[in-house]
Write an enzyme that holds these catalytic residues in place. Structure first.
Site, PDB file in Angstrom:
ATOM      1  CG  ASN A  13      -2.535  -1.641   1.305  1.00 44.55           C
ATOM      2  OD1 ASN A  13      -2.560  -1.238  -0.408  1.00 44.55           O
ATOM      3  ND2 ASN A  13      -2.264  -1.858   2.314  1.00 44.55           N
ATOM      4  CB  CYS A  14      -0.545   4.813  -1.129  1.00 44.89           C
ATOM      5  SG  CYS A  14      -0.054   6.614  -0.997  1.00 44.89           S
ATOM      6  N   PRO A  15       2.813   4.850   0.747  1.00 48.30           N
ATOM      7  CG  PRO A  15       4.670   5.987   1.669  1.00 48.30           C
ATOM      8  CD  PRO A  15       3.773   5.033   1.926  1.00 48.30           C
ATOM      9  CG  ASP A  40      -2.105   1.287  -3.052  1.00 52.45           C
ATOM     10  OD1 ASP A  40      -3.425   1.324  -2.939  1.00 52.45           O
ATOM     11  OD2 ASP A  40      -1.478   2.272  -2.971  1.00 52.45           O
ATOM     12  CG  ASP A  46      -0.013   7.197  -5.352  1.00 52.51           C
ATOM     13  OD1 ASP A  46      -0.400   8.616  -5.697  1.00 52.51           O
ATOM     14  OD2 ASP A  46      -0.272   6.662  -4.344  1.00 52.51           O
TER      15      ASP A  46
END
Length: 76
Positions: A13-15, A40, A46
């Site tokens: 998941n982010c980041p 994600d 992103d």
């Protein structure tokens, strides 16, 4: 010409997808391409933003059954 490698970032998941992609692309030569595979949902925002900010070229974006994949070309 050899096909681009696939970098499996699924389950992160982010980041983390962007951070790992940044590190992997830094070790590549200019013009070399890499598939990034992600699950994600924020990656669709992103990864293109990362490419734009970092000078890499987003060649292709594809939807997969469990996420997305992005073909990124290493910029200067």
């Amino acid at each position: 010409m050899t096909p681009p490698e696939i970098y499996d970032l699924r389950g992160l998941n982010c980041p983390l997808p962007v951070l790992k992609a940044r590190k992997r692309l830094a070790g590549m030569t200019v013009g070399e391409q890499l598939w990034l595979e992600t699950t994600d949902p924020l990656a669709v925002i992103d990864i293109p933003a990362f490419c734009n900010e970092s000078g890499h070229r987003l060649v292709s974006t594809e939807s997969m059954s469990e996420g997305h994949r992005f073909l990124v070309e290493r910029g200067a």
